[in-house]
Design a protein around this motif. Structure first.
Motif, PDB file in Angstrom:
ATOM      1  N   LEU A 264       0.843  -1.194   0.000  1.00 64.66           N
ATOM      2  CA  LEU A 264       0.000   0.000   0.000  1.00 64.66           C
ATOM      3  C   LEU A 264       0.882   1.250   0.000  1.00 64.66           C
ATOM      4  O   LEU A 264       1.826   1.335   0.779  1.00 64.66           O
ATOM      5  CB  LEU A 264      -0.869  -0.013   1.264  1.00 64.66           C
ATOM      6  CG  LEU A 264      -1.693   1.230   1.580  1.00 64.66           C
ATOM      7  CD1 LEU A 264      -2.745   1.466   0.510  1.00 64.66           C
ATOM      8  CD2 LEU A 264      -2.348   1.089   2.950  1.00 64.66           C
ATOM      9  N   ALA A 265       0.581   2.179  -0.884  1.00 64.17           N
ATOM     10  CA  ALA A 265       1.293   3.471  -0.894  1.00 64.17           C
ATOM     11  C   ALA A 265       0.314   4.594  -0.600  1.00 64.17           C
ATOM     12  O   ALA A 265      -0.741   4.686  -1.224  1.00 64.17           O
ATOM     13  CB  ALA A 265       1.948   3.692  -2.254  1.00 64.17           C
TER      14      ALA A 265
ATOM     15  N   GLY B 270       1.056  -7.375   8.303  1.00 64.32           N
ATOM     16  CA  GLY B 270       2.068  -8.044   7.489  1.00 64.32           C
ATOM     17  C   GLY B 270       2.180  -7.509   6.075  1.00 64.32           C
ATOM     18  O   GLY B 270       2.787  -8.129   5.200  1.00 64.32           O
ATOM     19  N   MET B 271       1.593  -6.323   5.847  1.00 66.27           N
ATOM     20  CA  MET B 271       1.640  -5.759   4.497  1.00 66.27           C
ATOM     21  C   MET B 271       2.857  -4.865   4.315  1.00 66.27           C
ATOM     22  O   MET B 271       3.443  -4.378   5.269  1.00 66.27           O
ATOM     23  CB  MET B 271       0.358  -4.952   4.237  1.00 66.27           C
ATOM     24  CG  MET B 271      -0.859  -5.851   4.242  1.00 66.27           C
ATOM     25  SD  MET B 271      -2.421  -4.991   4.226  1.00 66.27           S
ATOM     26  CE  MET B 271      -2.093  -3.684   3.148  1.00 66.27           C
ATOM     27  N   HIS B 272       3.193  -4.653   3.048  1.00 63.82           N
ATOM     28  CA  HIS B 272       4.211  -3.675   2.701  1.00 63.82           C
ATOM     29  C   HIS B 272       3.525  -2.317   2.664  1.00 63.82           C
ATOM     30  O   HIS B 272       2.440  -2.182   2.104  1.00 63.82           O
ATOM     31  CB  HIS B 272       4.791  -4.050   1.324  1.00 63.82           C
ATOM     32  CG  HIS B 272       5.702  -3.023   0.739  1.00 63.82           C
ATOM     33  ND1 HIS B 272       6.850  -2.593   1.354  1.00 63.82           N
ATOM     34  CD2 HIS B 272       5.629  -2.335  -0.432  1.00 63.82           C
ATOM     35  CE1 HIS B 272       7.447  -1.684   0.595  1.00 63.82           C
ATOM     36  NE2 HIS B 272       6.729  -1.516  -0.492  1.00 63.82           N
TER      37      HIS B 272
ATOM     38  N   ILE C 281       3.534  -2.436  -5.313  1.00 65.09           N
ATOM     39  CA  ILE C 281       2.405  -1.632  -4.819  1.00 65.09           C
ATOM     40  C   ILE C 281       1.105  -2.091  -5.475  1.00 65.09           C
ATOM     41  O   ILE C 281       0.998  -2.130  -6.707  1.00 65.09           O
ATOM     42  CB  ILE C 281       2.644  -0.126  -5.117  1.00 65.09           C
ATOM     43  CG1 ILE C 281       3.875   0.393  -4.369  1.00 65.09           C
ATOM     44  CG2 ILE C 281       1.401   0.712  -4.783  1.00 65.09           C
ATOM     45  CD1 ILE C 281       3.786   0.311  -2.851  1.00 65.09           C
ATOM     46  N   HIS C 282       0.113  -2.423  -4.638  1.00 67.10           N
ATOM     47  CA  HIS C 282      -1.194  -2.855  -5.151  1.00 67.10           C
ATOM     48  C   HIS C 282      -2.305  -1.865  -4.818  1.00 67.10           C
ATOM     49  O   HIS C 282      -3.381  -1.937  -5.383  1.00 67.10           O
ATOM     50  CB  HIS C 282      -1.539  -4.231  -4.584  1.00 67.10           C
ATOM     51  CG  HIS C 282      -0.451  -5.231  -4.800  1.00 67.10           C
ATOM     52  ND1 HIS C 282       0.519  -5.486  -3.853  1.00 67.10           N
ATOM     53  CD2 HIS C 282      -0.143  -5.991  -5.870  1.00 67.10           C
ATOM     54  CE1 HIS C 282       1.372  -6.387  -4.326  1.00 67.10           C
ATOM     55  NE2 HIS C 282       0.996  -6.709  -5.548  1.00 67.10           N
TER      56      HIS C 282
ATOM     57  N   ASN D  79      -9.259  -3.699   1.200  1.00 64.52           N
ATOM     58  CA  ASN D  79      -9.261  -3.329  -0.221  1.00 64.52           C
ATOM     59  C   ASN D  79      -7.896  -3.563  -0.870  1.00 64.52           C
ATOM     60  O   ASN D  79      -7.820  -3.938  -2.034  1.00 64.52           O
ATOM     61  CB  ASN D  79      -9.657  -1.853  -0.398  1.00 64.52           C
ATOM     62  CG  ASN D  79     -11.162  -1.642  -0.417  1.00 64.52           C
ATOM     63  OD1 ASN D  79     -11.927  -2.603  -0.413  1.00 64.52           O
ATOM     64  ND2 ASN D  79     -11.580  -0.386  -0.437  1.00 64.52           N
ATOM     65  N   THR D  80      -6.839  -3.339  -0.106  1.00 65.75           N
ATOM     66  CA  THR D  80      -5.499  -3.539  -0.660  1.00 65.75           C
ATOM     67  C   THR D  80      -5.258  -5.024  -0.943  1.00 65.75           C
ATOM     68  O   THR D  80      -4.676  -5.382  -1.976  1.00 65.75           O
ATOM     69  CB  THR D  80      -4.431  -2.974   0.304  1.00 65.75           C
ATOM     70  OG1 THR D  80      -4.730  -1.608   0.564  1.00 65.75           O
ATOM     71  CG2 THR D  80      -3.036  -3.076  -0.296  1.00 65.75           C
TER      72      THR D  80
END
Ligand code: NDP
Ligand code: GUE
Length: 298
Positions: free
Chosen positions: A37-38, A63-65, A93-94, A285-286
């Motif tokens: 996620l950005a 645990g997400m980026h 990035i998603h 959502n990510t």
């Protein structure tokens, strides 16, 4: 006097985040995929600062980026668009979220339309907004999604209920009204030009406040027993003059919580309500976006 049930965002958001964390772990183990996620924050909007802090903590915990790009308020439109295009092209990035409102001088619409709709975890791109309006699968804006989860948990079936949404922003008011309509509510959207707003609000079985005016909605605007969802995040000085003099501030919603609690059937607190659900839905959502981009979900 009876007191409204408190719709606790903490408990519900925690459960949603736990589900997300489990899904992230499974995606990593089975597919080597870490949802990323950005968030782009331009300038210093106070509600956005709260969001960035909360989002940063929880995405890492799941645990997400997660990366945050902070840009000065005087950044040029073209530099901002360049960053969005870089994020569109970045395979790690998603989800891309550009915090609103943007400082004056920047073209919000152009920025949002530059985001790849597949990465638009805020659901603001015309493709996602149009798909929502037509009842097609889309990325649904996080705050409206969070409001609906809380409403369903409190009321069950929403069919036939009178819903009043105060606020018509692309971010909250309009999409929450679309979701209420899809749930078969009879929906009124009120805004700054609405005449006799108090009387319109008194019609509501479900009242959603997304205005950005601290404690504007008063007890005598509420139908007894109504369910009140307070989206507002407003930073105000403490009433205590000592704390106020120290420059300390607190968060309040758009609803006069204390007095409204004595009339409503159920109400979301601020903090501890919708905001927490927004963050949890953003993580959700990510993950959804990452799975779709990887071809793991239709
Ligand atoms: N809890 C959360 O997760 C989130 C909270 N927020 C918060 O929710 C609030 C609303 O956000 P957002 O929708 O982006 O805000 P906007 O400023 O984009 O929209 C506000 C809306 O309220 C209407 N409005 C303003 N003043 C009045 C008034 N006196 N009477 C009736 N309507 C009025 C405006 O009407 P008009 O269109 O006529 O100008 C507009 O439609 C803010 O406090 C924001 O910080 C936002 C997103 C997520
Ligand atoms: N493109 C875009 N999408 C948004 O969804 C968006 C935005 N821009 N700009 C700013 C507003 C505001 N917003 C919040 C989300 C969560 C909390 C939140 O986590 N609140 C917690 C924590 C409060 C605290 O830290 O004290 C709570 O209410 O309990 C707050 C505010 C999202 N917004």
């Amino acid at each position: 006097m009876s007191q409204a049930q408190i719709i606790d965002g903490k408990v519900t958001a925690e459960r949603l985040r736990a589900e997300v964390a489990e899904e992230v772990a499974a995606l990593k183990a089975q597919h080597g995929l870490q949802p990323g996620l950005a968030v782009v924050l331009v300038g210093e909007d106070p509600a956005s600062q709260v969001y960035v802090r909360s989002k940063g903590e929880h995405s890492k915990a799941a645990g997400m980026h997660s990366v945050t790009h902070r840009l000065p308020a005087d950044v040029s439109q073209s530099d901002l668009l360049t960053l969005v295009r870089q994020l569109n092209a970045d395979p790690a990035i998603h989800g891309i979220l550009v915090q609103l409102p943007l400082p004056k001088g920047l073209d919000e619409k152009a920025v949002i339309e530059t985001i790849d709709p597949a990465k638009d975890v805020d659901g603001l791109h015309v493709v996602n907004a149009g798909r929502l309006a037509q009842g097609l699968p889309s990325l649904v804006p996080c705050t409206p999604l969070g409001c609906m989860i809380m409403l369903r948990e409190t009321l069950g079936d929403l069919s036939g209920k009178r819903a009043v949404v105060v606020g018509r922003s692309v971010l909250v008011g309009k999409p929450v009204a679309q979701l209420l309509l899809a749930a078969d509510c009879t929906v009124t959207i009120a805004h700054s030009r609405t005449q006799d707003l108090a009387a319109v609000c008194r019609e509501a079985d479900i009242l959603v406040a997304a205005v950005g005016r601290p404690q504007m909605i008063k007890a005598d605007w509420i139908k007894p027993g109504a369910t009140v969802i307070d989206v507002g995040i407003n930073r105000v000085p403490f009433r205590d003059p000592v704390k106020a003099a120290e420059g300390k501030t607190k968060l309040v919603g758009d609803v006069a919580y204390k007095e409204v609690s004595a009339v409503a059937g159920a109400i979301t607190p601020v903090p501890g309500g919708v905001g927490l659900m927004t963050v949890a839905c953003l993580l959700k959502n990510t993950v959804t976006a990452a799975k779709r981009i990887a071809g793991l979900e239709p």
